[in-house]
Motif scaffolding. Structure first.
Motif, PDB file in Angstrom:
ATOM      1  N   TRP A   1      52.824  97.570  38.438  1.00 20.14           N
ATOM      2  CA  TRP A   1      51.587  96.835  38.709  1.00 20.14           C
ATOM      3  C   TRP A   1      50.957  96.217  37.460  1.00 20.14           C
ATOM      4  O   TRP A   1      49.909  95.582  37.556  1.00 20.14           O
ATOM      5  CB  TRP A   1      50.584  97.751  39.416  1.00 20.14           C
ATOM      6  CG  TRP A   1      51.086  98.158  40.757  1.00 20.14           C
ATOM      7  CD1 TRP A   1      51.607  99.368  41.119  1.00 20.14           C
ATOM      8  CD2 TRP A   1      51.169  97.339  41.924  1.00 20.14           C
ATOM      9  NE1 TRP A   1      51.993  99.349  42.437  1.00 20.14           N
ATOM     10  CE2 TRP A   1      51.733  98.120  42.957  1.00 20.14           C
ATOM     11  CE3 TRP A   1      50.811  96.015  42.198  1.00 20.14           C
ATOM     12  CZ2 TRP A   1      51.957  97.624  44.234  1.00 20.14           C
ATOM     13  CZ3 TRP A   1      51.034  95.522  43.479  1.00 20.14           C
ATOM     14  CH2 TRP A   1      51.601  96.324  44.474  1.00 20.14           C
ATOM     15  N   ILE A   2      51.568  96.389  36.302  1.00 20.19           N
ATOM     16  CA  ILE A   2      50.987  95.826  35.073  1.00 20.19           C
ATOM     17  C   ILE A   2      50.754  94.318  35.176  1.00 20.19           C
ATOM     18  O   ILE A   2      49.665  93.843  34.831  1.00 20.19           O
ATOM     19  CB  ILE A   2      51.835  96.197  33.835  1.00 20.19           C
ATOM     20  CG1 ILE A   2      51.648  97.685  33.519  1.00 20.19           C
ATOM     21  CG2 ILE A   2      51.453  95.349  32.621  1.00 20.19           C
ATOM     22  CD1 ILE A   2      52.531  98.220  32.406  1.00 20.19           C
ATOM     23  N   PRO A   3      51.704  93.518  35.681  1.00 18.48           N
ATOM     24  CA  PRO A   3      51.418  92.076  35.830  1.00 18.48           C
ATOM     25  C   PRO A   3      50.216  91.798  36.741  1.00 18.48           C
ATOM     26  O   PRO A   3      49.416  90.893  36.465  1.00 18.48           O
ATOM     27  CB  PRO A   3      52.707  91.515  36.433  1.00 18.48           C
ATOM     28  CG  PRO A   3      53.765  92.487  36.047  1.00 18.48           C
ATOM     29  CD  PRO A   3      53.100  93.834  36.025  1.00 18.48           C
ATOM     30  N   PHE A   4      50.066  92.592  37.795  1.00 22.24           N
ATOM     31  CA  PHE A   4      48.922  92.453  38.702  1.00 22.24           C
ATOM     32  C   PHE A   4      47.617  92.702  37.953  1.00 22.24           C
ATOM     33  O   PHE A   4      46.652  91.948  38.074  1.00 22.24           O
ATOM     34  CB  PHE A   4      49.088  93.424  39.877  1.00 22.24           C
ATOM     35  CG  PHE A   4      47.877  93.553  40.757  1.00 22.24           C
ATOM     36  CD1 PHE A   4      47.515  92.537  41.621  1.00 22.24           C
ATOM     37  CD2 PHE A   4      47.098  94.698  40.719  1.00 22.24           C
ATOM     38  CE1 PHE A   4      46.389  92.666  42.442  1.00 22.24           C
ATOM     39  CE2 PHE A   4      45.983  94.835  41.521  1.00 22.24           C
ATOM     40  CZ  PHE A   4      45.628  93.812  42.383  1.00 22.24           C
ATOM     41  N   TYR A   5      47.569  93.781  37.147  1.00 27.51           N
ATOM     42  CA  TYR A   5      46.367  94.103  36.386  1.00 27.51           C
ATOM     43  C   TYR A   5      46.061  93.022  35.352  1.00 27.51           C
ATOM     44  O   TYR A   5      44.893  92.650  35.159  1.00 27.51           O
ATOM     45  CB  TYR A   5      46.506  95.451  35.672  1.00 27.51           C
ATOM     46  CG  TYR A   5      46.795  96.618  36.585  1.00 27.51           C
ATOM     47  CD1 TYR A   5      46.163  96.761  37.809  1.00 27.51           C
ATOM     48  CD2 TYR A   5      47.712  97.594  36.208  1.00 27.51           C
ATOM     49  CE1 TYR A   5      46.436  97.830  38.637  1.00 27.51           C
ATOM     50  CE2 TYR A   5      47.991  98.670  37.032  1.00 27.51           C
ATOM     51  CZ  TYR A   5      47.356  98.785  38.246  1.00 27.51           C
ATOM     52  OH  TYR A   5      47.628  99.843  39.054  1.00 27.51           O
ATOM     53  N   VAL A   6      47.100  92.529  34.695  1.00 28.40           N
ATOM     54  CA  VAL A   6      46.919  91.478  33.679  1.00 28.40           C
ATOM     55  C   VAL A   6      46.348  90.220  34.327  1.00 28.40           C
ATOM     56  O   VAL A   6      45.410  89.599  33.803  1.00 28.40           O
ATOM     57  CB  VAL A   6      48.239  91.180  32.938  1.00 28.40           C
ATOM     58  CG1 VAL A   6      48.129  89.926  32.083  1.00 28.40           C
ATOM     59  CG2 VAL A   6      48.652  92.376  32.090  1.00 28.40           C
ATOM     60  N   LEU A   7      46.886  89.834  35.485  1.00 35.70           N
ATOM     61  CA  LEU A   7      46.370  88.651  36.199  1.00 35.70           C
ATOM     62  C   LEU A   7      44.927  88.855  36.646  1.00 35.70           C
ATOM     63  O   LEU A   7      44.108  87.942  36.545  1.00 35.70           O
ATOM     64  CB  LEU A   7      47.257  88.328  37.408  1.00 35.70           C
ATOM     65  CG  LEU A   7      48.599  87.693  37.099  1.00 35.70           C
ATOM     66  CD1 LEU A   7      49.457  87.596  38.363  1.00 35.70           C
ATOM     67  CD2 LEU A   7      48.416  86.303  36.488  1.00 35.70           C
TER      68      LEU A   7
ATOM     69  N   ILE B   1      42.641  90.842  35.252  1.00 42.32           N
ATOM     70  CA  ILE B   1      41.798  90.783  34.051  1.00 42.32           C
ATOM     71  C   ILE B   1      41.638  89.344  33.575  1.00 42.32           C
ATOM     72  O   ILE B   1      40.527  88.892  33.256  1.00 42.32           O
ATOM     73  CB  ILE B   1      42.383  91.677  32.934  1.00 42.32           C
ATOM     74  CG1 ILE B   1      42.252  93.149  33.326  1.00 42.32           C
ATOM     75  CG2 ILE B   1      41.688  91.418  31.597  1.00 42.32           C
ATOM     76  CD1 ILE B   1      43.071  94.094  32.463  1.00 42.32           C
ATOM     77  N   ALA B   2      42.745  88.609  33.540  1.00 40.51           N
ATOM     78  CA  ALA B   2      42.696  87.212  33.083  1.00 40.51           C
ATOM     79  C   ALA B   2      41.806  86.375  33.997  1.00 40.51           C
ATOM     80  O   ALA B   2      41.001  85.566  33.514  1.00 40.51           O
ATOM     81  CB  ALA B   2      44.106  86.625  33.036  1.00 40.51           C
TER      82      ALA B   2
END
Length: 194
Positions: free
Chosen positions: A36-42, A44-45
């Motif tokens: 889920w790291i890409p989901f969290y990064v998106l 936050i961005a």
């Protein structure tokens, strides 16, 4: 209490018994926090892009809710209640489909459920209704992540419900903290408002 525990075990066995190789793979991925790291990064961005300065207290209070949810569920409540995970429960030996390991010995409350619901409920509380689809997606995500823990054989439904309630309460408290920050620092609201 015994009747409730028995019902929880029976419901777990019923839900956990529904397996096939495709869903085994999917649920392992869904339950993996690193997936889920890409989901969290998106997320936050997007929050930073959309809310500018207002994103600082927004993200800070979401981290407070998630951090407390994880700490209280794993660091305080699991050792306090010392309820065995279903995959360690002697009474359920041979009945549990353990798909991908068992994890720590104790399971109440689920930290996956508490942190997922802390995130989902926090943003549901602070964002306006025009983000309805986004809110639904966040809650659906929290439900799927939580259900994956039952599917994988590491949590009872009661562990999930307890974790979801804990995360939701902490999200509510954090949303109040967020609104107080905006009240005392009105300059943060000069950026696009919710």
């Amino acid at each position: 209490m015994e009747e409730l525990e028995k019902f929880d075990q029976e419901l777990f066995v019923s839900l956990n018994s529904q397996h096939n190789p495709f869903w085994d793979t999917v649920m392992i991925l869904v339950s993996d926090k690193y997936v889920w790291i890409p989901f969290y990064v998106l997320l936050i961005a997007y929050v930073i892009y959309r809310y500018r300065r207002q994103s600082i207290p927004m993200l800070a209070m979401s981290v407070v809710a998630i951090g407390l949810a994880d700490f209280i569920a794993s660091g305080i409540l699991k050792p306090f209640f010392a309820r065995l995970r279903p995959c360690y429960e002697p009474d359920l030996e041979g009945l549990v489909n353990i798909v991908h390991g068992c994890g720590g010995q104790f399971g109440f409350m689920s930290s996956h459920a508490s942190t997922a619901f802390a995130l989902a409920v926090f943003f549901n509380l602070i964002l306006s209704d025009r983000y309805f689809i986004f809110k639904v997606v966040l809650v659906a995500w929290a439900v799927i992540v939580s259900y994956s823990r039952i599917y994988l054989g590491v949590h009872y439904p009661g562990d999930i419900v307890g974790g979801a309630l804990l995360g939701s309460m902490l999200a509510f408290a954090s949303s109040i903290g967020y609104r107080y920050i905006l009240l005392y620092y009105p300059s943060l609201k000069k950026d696009p408002v919710i």
